[in-house]
Design a protein around this motif. Structure first.
Motif, PDB file in Angstrom:
ATOM      1  N   TYR A  90       0.908  -1.353   0.119  1.00 25.46           N
ATOM      2  CA  TYR A  90       0.062   0.481  -0.462  1.00 25.46           C
ATOM      3  C   TYR A  90       1.380   1.369   0.114  1.00 25.46           C
ATOM      4  O   TYR A  90       1.224   1.887  -1.013  1.00 25.46           O
ATOM      5  CB  TYR A  90      -0.950   0.162   1.700  1.00 25.46           C
ATOM      6  CG  TYR A  90      -1.918   1.676   1.361  1.00 25.46           C
ATOM      7  CD1 TYR A  90      -2.750   1.883   1.192  1.00 25.46           C
ATOM      8  CD2 TYR A  90      -1.260   1.941   2.025  1.00 25.46           C
ATOM      9  CE1 TYR A  90      -3.680   2.985   0.821  1.00 25.46           C
ATOM     10  CE2 TYR A  90      -1.432   3.209   2.818  1.00 25.46           C
ATOM     11  CZ  TYR A  90      -3.009   3.747   2.016  1.00 25.46           C
ATOM     12  OH  TYR A  90      -3.446   4.891   2.074  1.00 25.46           O
ATOM     13  N   GLN A 105       1.060   4.281  -2.859  1.00 28.90           N
ATOM     14  CA  GLN A 105       0.832   5.489  -2.588  1.00 28.90           C
ATOM     15  C   GLN A 105       1.765   6.505  -2.129  1.00 28.90           C
ATOM     16  O   GLN A 105       2.232   7.977  -0.504  1.00 28.90           O
ATOM     17  CB  GLN A 105      -0.309   5.210  -1.194  1.00 28.90           C
ATOM     18  CG  GLN A 105      -1.603   4.753  -1.653  1.00 28.90           C
ATOM     19  CD  GLN A 105      -2.327   5.545  -2.757  1.00 28.90           C
ATOM     20  OE1 GLN A 105      -2.228   6.552  -2.402  1.00 28.90           O
ATOM     21  NE2 GLN A 105      -3.465   4.557  -3.678  1.00 28.90           N
ATOM     22  N   ARG A 165     -13.126  -7.330  10.826  1.00 28.96           N
ATOM     23  CA  ARG A 165     -13.132  -7.159   8.907  1.00 28.96           C
ATOM     24  C   ARG A 165     -14.134  -6.095   8.477  1.00 28.96           C
ATOM     25  O   ARG A 165     -13.820  -5.484   7.802  1.00 28.96           O
ATOM     26  CB  ARG A 165     -12.493  -8.765   8.365  1.00 28.96           C
ATOM     27  CG  ARG A 165     -12.354  -8.334   7.407  1.00 28.96           C
ATOM     28  CD  ARG A 165     -11.853  -9.556   6.639  1.00 28.96           C
ATOM     29  NE  ARG A 165     -12.866 -10.936   7.415  1.00 28.96           N
ATOM     30  CZ  ARG A 165     -12.576 -12.902   7.369  1.00 28.96           C
ATOM     31  NH1 ARG A 165     -11.933 -12.909   6.680  1.00 28.96           N
ATOM     32  NH2 ARG A 165     -13.262 -13.211   8.060  1.00 28.96           N
ATOM     33  N   GLY A 171     -13.540  -1.045   7.784  1.00 29.37           N
ATOM     34  CA  GLY A 171     -13.578  -0.560   7.050  1.00 29.37           C
ATOM     35  C   GLY A 171     -12.367  -0.964   5.363  1.00 29.37           C
ATOM     36  O   GLY A 171     -11.724  -2.065   5.116  1.00 29.37           O
ATOM     37  N   SER A 172     -11.638   0.157   5.412  1.00 25.82           N
ATOM     38  CA  SER A 172     -10.124   0.347   4.190  1.00 25.82           C
ATOM     39  C   SER A 172      -9.229  -0.603   5.435  1.00 25.82           C
ATOM     40  O   SER A 172      -8.354  -0.385   4.880  1.00 25.82           O
ATOM     41  CB  SER A 172     -10.491   2.014   3.838  1.00 25.82           C
ATOM     42  OG  SER A 172     -10.536   2.889   4.846  1.00 25.82           O
ATOM     43  N   ALA A 173      -9.320   0.298   6.670  1.00 24.52           N
ATOM     44  CA  ALA A 173      -7.318  -0.511   7.148  1.00 24.52           C
ATOM     45  C   ALA A 173      -8.004  -1.929   6.774  1.00 24.52           C
ATOM     46  O   ALA A 173      -8.581  -3.015   6.887  1.00 24.52           O
ATOM     47  CB  ALA A 173      -8.335  -0.465   8.655  1.00 24.52           C
ATOM     48  N   ILE A 174      -6.395  -2.697   6.370  1.00 27.41           N
ATOM     49  CA  ILE A 174      -5.770  -3.723   6.667  1.00 27.41           C
ATOM     50  C   ILE A 174      -6.338  -3.545   8.222  1.00 27.41           C
ATOM     51  O   ILE A 174      -5.157  -3.993   8.520  1.00 27.41           O
ATOM     52  CB  ILE A 174      -4.494  -3.771   5.938  1.00 27.41           C
ATOM     53  CG1 ILE A 174      -4.345  -2.811   4.797  1.00 27.41           C
ATOM     54  CG2 ILE A 174      -4.072  -4.965   6.429  1.00 27.41           C
ATOM     55  CD1 ILE A 174      -3.108  -2.962   3.986  1.00 27.41           C
ATOM     56  N   PHE A 187      -4.370   1.458   9.422  1.00 26.10           N
ATOM     57  CA  PHE A 187      -5.405   3.015   8.845  1.00 26.10           C
ATOM     58  C   PHE A 187      -4.646   2.912   7.661  1.00 26.10           C
ATOM     59  O   PHE A 187      -3.577   4.158   7.989  1.00 26.10           O
ATOM     60  CB  PHE A 187      -5.709   3.725  10.272  1.00 26.10           C
ATOM     61  CG  PHE A 187      -6.848   2.385  11.206  1.00 26.10           C
ATOM     62  CD1 PHE A 187      -7.736   2.518  10.339  1.00 26.10           C
ATOM     63  CD2 PHE A 187      -6.172   1.962  11.607  1.00 26.10           C
ATOM     64  CE1 PHE A 187      -8.278   2.001  11.787  1.00 26.10           C
ATOM     65  CE2 PHE A 187      -6.769   1.340  12.906  1.00 26.10           C
ATOM     66  CZ  PHE A 187      -8.500   1.244  12.783  1.00 26.10           C
ATOM     67  N   PRO A 188      -4.800   3.566   6.569  1.00 26.74           N
ATOM     68  CA  PRO A 188      -4.643   3.729   5.011  1.00 26.74           C
ATOM     69  C   PRO A 188      -4.826   5.685   6.115  1.00 26.74           C
ATOM     70  O   PRO A 188      -5.123   6.324   7.144  1.00 26.74           O
ATOM     71  CB  PRO A 188      -5.673   3.835   4.155  1.00 26.74           C
ATOM     72  CG  PRO A 188      -6.698   3.224   4.732  1.00 26.74           C
ATOM     73  CD  PRO A 188      -6.435   2.536   6.193  1.00 26.74           C
ATOM     74  N   SER A 197     -11.266   7.103  14.360  1.00 23.60           N
ATOM     75  CA  SER A 197     -12.010   6.200  14.146  1.00 23.60           C
ATOM     76  C   SER A 197     -11.735   5.719  14.388  1.00 23.60           C
ATOM     77  O   SER A 197     -12.315   4.534  14.515  1.00 23.60           O
ATOM     78  CB  SER A 197     -11.162   6.689  12.408  1.00 23.60           C
ATOM     79  OG  SER A 197     -12.706   7.708  11.586  1.00 23.60           O
TER      80      SER A 197
END
Length: 767
Positions: free
Chosen positions: A354, A358, A399, A403-406, A419-420, A431
């Motif tokens: 990731y 990014q 999970r 959300g968008s977290a790995i 967390f991105p 969050s």
């Protein structure tokens, strides 16, 4: 290659040669017409009735031969033996020799008796022409050639000699080379045909084997010429590519065939060109082999080689099973088998991937560790199956809410989240805390409702400061802070925690130096008989006095030693020192030493124990070794074998803190044990709580039924002691009610004091 005699020539070849004697029957009809017409013409010219007789005889022999041919046609050729074929050969040869004999007689009669030039010319010309045809009709039988040549030439030679004409005699002698030449020609034809028959059979056999191999080989095979036209394709290739039957694809363009398969079969439209392109690359050597994935979960691995004539050979096989197995193995390597979440290593890979994608993006990133509170008690009370189900349910909720977290599974009952990029730290912090609150609460598993809390620690830093190991440490420090404050809480990393972490690292370094310098010392907590009249054993307890911080609690430095991997060094020190000190005590007092889980992972502990006993001179029966249930979890078979070996050397084995593990009772029957040390948690409330007392008594009863000795730990009050003695619930007492841990020299003093105290009792009993 010369044909063998009938006994060795292959039966089918021999039969084909014999069958040739009955072939070409239209030539026989033409021959009999010529023969009979010639004889009748000679008869008309010479007015000799002999030639009329010969003409009739030729017709009769021809009819007889036709009848024989019909009989031979009706015979089951496959059932014939060599002897039967040979008999038919003789019959057919005799019929053929009949015609040549009549021709020879006619020619000889014309030479000697008629002396008519027309008769001689006509008969000899027809006879010689017939002899030439012998090679074409009767090459299959040496006997036929010899007999027919001999039967027609011999009458002419005899009659020529009988004329007593020198020149006729010379001409008759020339018939012998003619005979030999005819014989040689027939032999040459027969050998040539024999060689071709054998070669054809071998080629047919090779072709059949090749066809069988092509049809049954597990690989698909396609041979193309320099223009990519299919020359050979086997059935497996057609089945794998679903492109029709092999016999319909000969001389078809491979690209056209593949495009047809893409149009009417299961291939994608792009795959024919991909196959052709990679076929070219493989054939040119730029690729050794290539793997192409098709719809319907089909994976084919292709390899190709260029042929000398410009064509190519394409070989491919179905590797779908292998690909699935590799994918399964890769999934097993990357994902946790129980929860299906990425494991720690693959989680790190996903995070790095990731960040690489990014790399130009800026903003805060989050890293959080979750720990399920008191999860061990779920396993203890409900069993591991229910515990696993609960763990899966928690993982699923994490999970879903992430959300968008790995999300990944860190270890045991811990999860890790990344967390991105977020807009700002406050948003990301909110969050993370919202996610932590959402995953707390009730879980329904196996028809049981569990109220679950999770402690959490997290760190929020800028992306350019990210380092996986460093962030993991920071989040772990925050988690430790949460658990030390309040279970189920969440704490963000603060820079002050780094100071505490550095302090812990320094403490580890100091501990390593202390262990290396043997700077630890021992205290011993005695184990008394239940009535307090005698010390039976004393447990060796390691102590560390830091030069600056003073006394460090054992649970602190022992945990650090286990993390650092130096616990076995401490065990060695304690063993050697405890055995030495025990030699200074009365002979009836044993010493007990604790072994860690790491000590029991390999057989090195056996040599350490032997060295300690040999160095001190202590009898093995005076050494007790204590193990905890946690040391049995990882490799129970190895631990069992090591304990059995120690016990066989007359060393006493005790299980410590009994009753706190997840399957305590199972160990009593399966392990080589002598003593059960019941944990202090069983004793704490036995005076007030009768249920706890019953549980203790039941456990003691079970252990005694198995022949085990009982030691109760943590007995601190007189009331507890009275209750234990009342129900005879222990053999030995270890606790402050009798003595706290003391230096080694105090063991001997305590023992002497007990002896003096009990001596008046013994004397009074004697009196």
């Amino acid at each position: 290659m010369k044909p063998h005699n009938p006994d060795r020539v292959p039966k089918d070849v021999y039969l084909s040669f014999v069958s040739s004697l009955s072939g070409n029957r239209m030539t026989l009809l033409a021959g009999v017409i010529v023969h009979s017409a010639t004889f009748l013409a000679v008869a008309a010219k010479t007015q000799s009735p002999v030639y009329i007789f010969l003409a009739v005889a030729v017709i009769l022999v021809f009819c007889a031969r036709m009848a024989i041919f019909r009989l031979f046609d009706k015979v089951n050729k496959d059932a014939l033996t060599f002897a039967e074929i040979e008999r038919w050969e003789k019959i057919l040869v005799v019929g053929a020799a009949g015609i040549t004999t009549l021709l020879g007689i006619g020619s000889g009669y014309a030479i000697f008796f008629t002396r008519d030039s027309f008769a001689e010319l006509a008969c000899i010309a027809v006879t010689m022409a017939t002899m030439v045809s012998v090679v074409g009709r009767n090459y299959g039988s040496r006997m036929a050639v010899d007999l027919q040549t001999f039967s027609c030439c011999l009458p002419m030679i005899i009659c020529s000699v009988m004329t007593l004409d020198f020149y006729r005699g010379i001409l008759s002698v020339f018939l012998i080379p003619f005979w030999l030449t005819t014989r040689a020609m027939a032999t040459g034809v027969r050998e040539f045909l024999y060689e071709n028959v054998i070669a054809r059979r071998e080629i047919a056999s090779i072709a059949d084997r090749f066809d069988t191999a092509l049809s049954n080989m597990p690989h698909g095979l396609v041979m193309v010429d320099e223009e990519n036209r299919i020359q050979v394709i086997n059935r497996k290739a057609c089945e794998l590519l679903k492109i029709g039957a092999p016999d319909r694809l000969k001389d078809r363009d491979l690209g056209a065939v593949l495009r047809y398969g893409a149009r009417y079969s299961f291939m994608d439209a792009s795959q024919p060109e991909l196959i052709l392109r990679q076929l070219t690359q493989v054939a040119e050597g730029s690729l050794s082999r290539t793997l192409i994935h098709f719809p319907e979960a089909l994976s084919l691995e292709f390899s190709a080689s260029r042929r000398a004539d410009g064509g190519a050979v394409l070989i491919f096989e179905d590797v779908s099973t292998r690909v699935k197995a590799e994918q399964k193995i890769l999934h097993m390597v990357r994902f946790d088998a129980l929860t299906g979440l990425p494991n720690r290593e693959y989680f790190g890979h996903l995070v790095q991937d990731y960040l690489a994608r990014q790399s130009k993006k800026r903003g805060p990133l989050g890293f959080m560790i979750l720990d399920i509170d008191e999860f061990k008690h779920v396993n203890d009370m409900r069993g591991h199956v229910t515990g696993d189900h609960l763990l899966c349910a928690i993982a699923m909720r994490v999970r879903e809410m992430a959300g968008s977290a790995i999300v990944g599974r860190l270890m045991g009952d811990q999860f890790i989240l990344f967390f991105p990029h977020a807009r700002d730290r406050q948003v990301l912090d909110a969050s993370i805390r919202k996610l932590h609150a959402a995953i707390q609460g009730q879980y329904e598993v196996d028809e049981i409702t569990f109220l679950v809390s999770l402690s959490a620690g997290y760190a929020v830093l800028e992306s350019d400061a990210f380092a996986m190991d460093e962030w993991s440490v920071k989040a772990d420090l925050a988690l430790f802070e949460s658990k030390s404050r309040l279970k189920g809480g969440i704490t963000g990393f603060e820079h002050e925690m780094d100071g505490r972490y550095i302090e812990q690292q320094k403490l580890k370094a100091d501990l390593r130096e202390a262990v290396a310098a043997n700077a630890l010392h021992l205290m011993f907590q005695p184990m008394f008989k239940a009535d307090g009249t005698r010390i039976e054993c004393a447990e060796a307890l390691a102590r560390w006095v830091h030069p600056e911080k003073g006394s460090i609690p054992p649970d602190v430095f022992i945990r650090l030693a286990e993390e650092m991997g130096i616990i076995s060094q401490i065990t060695r020190f304690v063993l050697f020192k405890a055995c030495e000190e025990c030699m200074n005590w009365p002979d009836h007092i044993a010493v007990s030493v604790n072994l860690s889980a790491r000590d029991l992972r390999d057989a090195d502990i056996l040599s350490v124990v032997s060295d300690a006993l040999a160095h001190s001179g202590l009898e093995a029966s005076r050494l007790h070794l204590e193990i905890t249930e946690s040391s049995l979890i990882d490799e129970p078979a190895v631990v069992r074998a090591i304990l059995a070996e120690l016990r066989s050397r007359d060393i006493t084995i005790a299980i410590d803190d009994f009753g706190t593990g997840f399957s305590s009772l199972s160990y009593l029957d399966t392990l080589p044990l002598d003593i059960v040390k019941i944990d202090r948690s069983f004793v704490r409330n036995i005076v007030e709580d009768t249920r706890r007392l019953k549980l203790l008594r039941g456990t003691v009863h079970l252990a005694r039924e198995l022949g085990l000795k009982i030691v109760v730990e943590g007995v601190e009050t007189h009331e507890q002691l009275v209750l234990l003695n009342k129900y005879r619930s222990t053999d030995l007492i270890q606790g402050y009610v009798f003595s706290p841990p003391v230096p080694s020299k105090e063991i001997g003093i305590l023992s002497q004091a007990l002896n003096r105290r009990t001596a008046p009792r013994r004397r009074s009993k004697v009196a």
